[in-house]
Design a protein around this motif. Structure first.
Motif, PDB file in Angstrom:
ATOM      1  N   GLU A  49       5.281  -5.854 -10.207  1.00 59.55           N
ATOM      2  CA  GLU A  49       5.498  -6.117  -8.783  1.00 59.55           C
ATOM      3  C   GLU A  49       6.078  -4.883  -8.106  1.00 59.55           C
ATOM      4  N   SER A  50       5.717  -4.647  -6.868  1.00 60.30           N
ATOM      5  CA  SER A  50       6.279  -3.536  -6.115  1.00 60.30           C
ATOM      6  C   SER A  50       7.765  -3.773  -5.884  1.00 60.30           C
ATOM      7  N   PRO A  51       8.645  -2.857  -6.326  1.00 65.77           N
ATOM      8  CA  PRO A  51      10.078  -3.032  -6.061  1.00 65.77           C
ATOM      9  C   PRO A  51      10.391  -3.154  -4.573  1.00 65.77           C
ATOM     10  N   ARG A  52       9.659  -2.410  -3.743  1.00 63.65           N
ATOM     11  CA  ARG A  52       9.894  -2.503  -2.303  1.00 63.65           C
ATOM     12  C   ARG A  52       9.626  -3.918  -1.791  1.00 63.65           C
ATOM     13  N   ARG A  53       8.488  -4.479  -2.199  1.00 65.78           N
ATOM     14  CA  ARG A  53       8.128  -5.814  -1.730  1.00 65.78           C
ATOM     15  C   ARG A  53       9.075  -6.868  -2.309  1.00 65.78           C
ATOM     16  N   LEU A  54       9.478  -6.671  -3.555  1.00 66.25           N
ATOM     17  CA  LEU A  54      10.380  -7.616  -4.201  1.00 66.25           C
ATOM     18  C   LEU A  54      11.715  -7.654  -3.462  1.00 66.25           C
ATOM     19  N   ARG A  55      12.265  -6.474  -3.184  1.00 65.03           N
ATOM     20  CA  ARG A  55      13.559  -6.416  -2.499  1.00 65.03           C
ATOM     21  C   ARG A  55      13.458  -6.953  -1.082  1.00 65.03           C
ATOM     22  N   ALA A  56      12.363  -6.632  -0.392  1.00 64.93           N
ATOM     23  CA  ALA A  56      12.190  -7.114   0.974  1.00 64.93           C
ATOM     24  C   ALA A  56      12.138  -8.638   1.018  1.00 64.93           C
TER      25      ALA A  56
ATOM     26  N   THR B  69       6.778   2.299   4.503  1.00 62.48           N
ATOM     27  CA  THR B  69       5.759   1.285   4.289  1.00 62.48           C
ATOM     28  C   THR B  69       6.261   0.314   3.236  1.00 62.48           C
ATOM     29  N   GLU B  70       5.952  -0.969   3.417  1.00 58.40           N
ATOM     30  CA  GLU B  70       6.394  -1.975   2.450  1.00 58.40           C
ATOM     31  C   GLU B  70       5.633  -1.857   1.144  1.00 58.40           C
ATOM     32  N   HIS B  71       4.387  -1.354   1.213  1.00 61.22           N
ATOM     33  CA  HIS B  71       3.550  -1.255   0.021  1.00 61.22           C
ATOM     34  C   HIS B  71       3.705   0.113  -0.634  1.00 61.22           C
ATOM     35  N   ASP B  72       3.565   0.139  -1.938  1.00 61.76           N
ATOM     36  CA  ASP B  72       3.654   1.398  -2.674  1.00 61.76           C
ATOM     37  C   ASP B  72       2.356   2.177  -2.528  1.00 61.76           C
ATOM     38  N   ALA B  73       2.470   3.440  -2.146  1.00 58.43           N
ATOM     39  CA  ALA B  73       1.294   4.297  -2.014  1.00 58.43           C
ATOM     40  C   ALA B  73       1.731   5.743  -2.114  1.00 58.43           C
ATOM     41  N   LEU B  74       0.823   6.598  -2.560  1.00 58.73           N
ATOM     42  CA  LEU B  74       1.104   8.022  -2.626  1.00 58.73           C
ATOM     43  C   LEU B  74       1.065   8.634  -1.237  1.00 58.73           C
ATOM     44  N   ASN B  75       1.760   9.761  -1.086  1.00 56.98           N
ATOM     45  CA  ASN B  75       1.678  10.521   0.157  1.00 56.98           C
ATOM     46  C   ASN B  75       0.259  11.026   0.362  1.00 56.98           C
ATOM     47  N   ASP B  76      -0.101  11.266   1.616  1.00 56.79           N
ATOM     48  CA  ASP B  76      -1.466  11.703   1.936  1.00 56.79           C
ATOM     49  C   ASP B  76      -1.833  12.982   1.189  1.00 56.79           C
ATOM     50  N   ASP B  77      -0.907  13.949   1.142  1.00 59.12           N
ATOM     51  CA  ASP B  77      -1.212  15.215   0.457  1.00 59.12           C
ATOM     52  C   ASP B  77      -1.438  14.983  -1.033  1.00 59.12           C
ATOM     53  N   ASP B  78      -0.642  14.099  -1.619  1.00 59.38           N
ATOM     54  CA  ASP B  78      -0.805  13.809  -3.050  1.00 59.38           C
ATOM     55  C   ASP B  78      -2.110  13.069  -3.323  1.00 59.38           C
ATOM     56  N   VAL B  79      -2.526  12.233  -2.391  1.00 59.10           N
ATOM     57  CA  VAL B  79      -3.809  11.536  -2.547  1.00 59.10           C
ATOM     58  C   VAL B  79      -4.938  12.554  -2.660  1.00 59.10           C
ATOM     59  N   VAL B  80      -4.910  13.579  -1.826  1.00 59.44           N
ATOM     60  CA  VAL B  80      -5.952  14.606  -1.847  1.00 59.44           C
ATOM     61  C   VAL B  80      -5.941  15.357  -3.169  1.00 59.44           C
ATOM     62  N   VAL B  81      -4.758  15.752  -3.624  1.00 57.53           N
ATOM     63  CA  VAL B  81      -4.658  16.505  -4.881  1.00 57.53           C
ATOM     64  C   VAL B  81      -5.072  15.625  -6.060  1.00 57.53           C
ATOM     65  N   ALA B  82      -4.633  14.381  -6.061  1.00 55.19           N
ATOM     66  CA  ALA B  82      -4.996  13.477  -7.155  1.00 55.19           C
ATOM     67  C   ALA B  82      -6.500  13.253  -7.205  1.00 55.19           C
ATOM     68  N   ALA B  83      -7.125  13.108  -6.048  1.00 55.24           N
ATOM     69  CA  ALA B  83      -8.580  12.914  -6.000  1.00 55.24           C
ATOM     70  C   ALA B  83      -9.309  14.114  -6.572  1.00 55.24           C
ATOM     71  N   GLU B  84      -8.828  15.310  -6.252  1.00 53.08           N
ATOM     72  CA  GLU B  84      -9.449  16.508  -6.813  1.00 53.08           C
ATOM     73  C   GLU B  84      -9.260  16.567  -8.322  1.00 53.08           C
ATOM     74  N   THR B  85      -8.083  16.181  -8.793  1.00 53.56           N
ATOM     75  CA  THR B  85      -7.799  16.207 -10.233  1.00 53.56           C
ATOM     76  C   THR B  85      -8.683  15.228 -10.989  1.00 53.56           C
TER      77      THR B  85
END
Length: 426
Positions: free
Chosen positions: A91-98, A180-196
């Motif tokens: 479970e997302s800790p953020r959502r759980l705590r909220a 954001t309440e949901h867990d997600a990577l930063n936009d810059d990290d999304v780009v780097v991860a996609a390339e990787t």
């Protein structure tokens, strides 16, 4: 109070005293919180989901009033699990705590009727497990595949492999997207991860979800970190990849509702190949039950949980077995397993083969044959009453000697306990 609860309470109190800014924890409130959580059927005090929060809150509201500092203690318990990496669920800790912050704890009349969960869709599976209203037949024992064999199958799943690569890329940690309440990577990290990973950026979100569900990644309120499954997998623990696959399977299907797992449960318990029409009842409640069941089976087949034995007929795979076994055991259901067979006599083997699931007969016999001289094994089976096709015992012995595998034996059986029960599963 159980030793597990005493240990959990002690650990939390020690953590609260040692934090830089002491966390508010009332012992009475913590004891009540974890006791209610346990009594609601939770397998571990550190295993929390959003549904658990709602169920505990419902119970607490039926008291005259919750003890002093109950919500603050609950939030501190959540912080303790997240900061120490002990939160078992994905479970997302953020959502759980909220949810803990906002869930209604206003006292209500204890006589207010409880809202009973809807079990109609799951009723057939619950009946088969002996938890429904219908008397259930005994659950047949199943034959688990060796952990390393399961790992090899799991590692062939492209989606799980990408999730493992994402976990490796994220090490030692990455910042989560803020605000954001949901867990997600930063936009810059999304780009780097996609390339990787050599995928489109929009694919990173689903891969991230699979990695979380598999335990390959875990999150705090601020960071994404390698999860326990990533450590176990990288260290080569047998079964680690298969466990990650099983934990992430429902997420990998990307299908709503419980139907994919209910289909697996049906195929697991029957141990036979089943047609779409045989399984349509699992889709009860859908606009197009047969179509929904078919789509679910096709997705499960692509992920390696089931296999199509003939057009429109499916049976569970070794990985599918592992998923059902793992999830039901985590829920407290003790499923019987087939014991080691190497020391069984031929007569004992045939007796056991008549009592196991049809899908397991071939594997059972393969394991028995693997530790015997083929000619001796063939003669023992004949002496135990296994009738050869056409009554030709010498031809049976020669065939088994030439190819000492279970499918050889099964193809040469004229009748008996193995033939009628095994054929539909092949």
């Amino acid at each position: 109070m159980t030793d597990r609860l005493i240990s959990a309470i002690s650990d939390c109190l020690d953590w609260a005293r040692a934090t830089r800014y002491p966390a508010p924890v009332e012992t009475e409130a913590l004891v009540l919180l974890l006791g209610v959580h346990r009594d609601s059927g939770a397998p571990d005090p550190a295993d929390w989901t959003l549904d658990d929060v709602l169920e505990v809150a419902e119970t607490i509201r039926r008291r005259e009033r919750p003890p002093r500092g109950f919500r603050d203690t609950w939030l501190s318990w959540c912080d303790h699990l997240v900061s120490t990496g002990r939160l078992i669920s994905t479970e997302s800790p953020r959502r759980l705590r909220a949810m803990i912050e906002t869930v209604d704890l206003t006292p209500i009349d204890p006589a207010t009727p409880l809202e009973e969960p809807e079990f109609e869709v799951a009723a057939p599976l619950l009946d088969r497990l002996g938890y429904g209203e219908v008397d259930a037949d005994p659950i047949r024992p199943h034959l688990p595949a060796p952990p390393r064999d399961l790992d090899a199958l799991a590692e062939d799943c492209p989606l799980l492999y990408r999730a493992a690569r994402l976990a490796d890329w994220a090490a030692p940690y990455r910042l989560l997207r803020p605000d954001t309440e949901h867990d997600a990577l930063n936009d810059d990290d999304v780009v780097v991860a996609a390339e990787t990973l050599d995928v489109a950026p929009e694919e990173i979100g689903p891969v991230f979800g699979v990695a979380r569900a598999a335990g390959l990644l875990r999150t705090t309120y601020l960071h994404v970190l390698p999860g326990p499954a990533a450590r176990a997998w990288s260290r080569g623990r047998p079964g680690a990849a298969a466990d990650a696959w099983a934990d992430a399977l429902v997420t990998m299907t990307a299908l709503p509702g419980p139907i994919p797992f209910l289909l697996l449960g049906e195929l697991f318990l029957t141990g036979r190949a089943r047609s779409i029409s045989d399984l349509t009842h699992v889709g009860t409640g859908e606009d197009d039950p047969a179509g929904h069941v078919q789509r679910s089976l096709e997705v499960l087949s692509r992920l390696g949980a089931v296999e199509e034995t003939a057009p429109g007929r499916y049976r569970i795979t070794a990985l599918g077995d592992h998923c059902v076994d793992r999830r039901l055991r985590a829920s407290g259901i003790d499923l019987p397993r087939i014991p080691p067979v190497s020391d069984l006599t031929a007569g004992e083997l045939l007796d056991l083969a008549a009592r196991v699931r049809p899908v397991d007969v071939e594997g059972l016999m393969d394991r028995w044959l693997a530790v015997r001289r083929p000619v001796g094994a063939a003669h023992d089976l004949l002496a135990a009453g296994l009738p050869p096709s056409g009554g030709d015992q010498e031809a049976f012995v020669r065939a088994v000697d030439a190819r000492p595998w279970a499918d050889t034996v099964l193809a040469l059986i004229a009748e008996g306990p193995l033939a009628p029960d095994t054929e539909p599963a092949r």
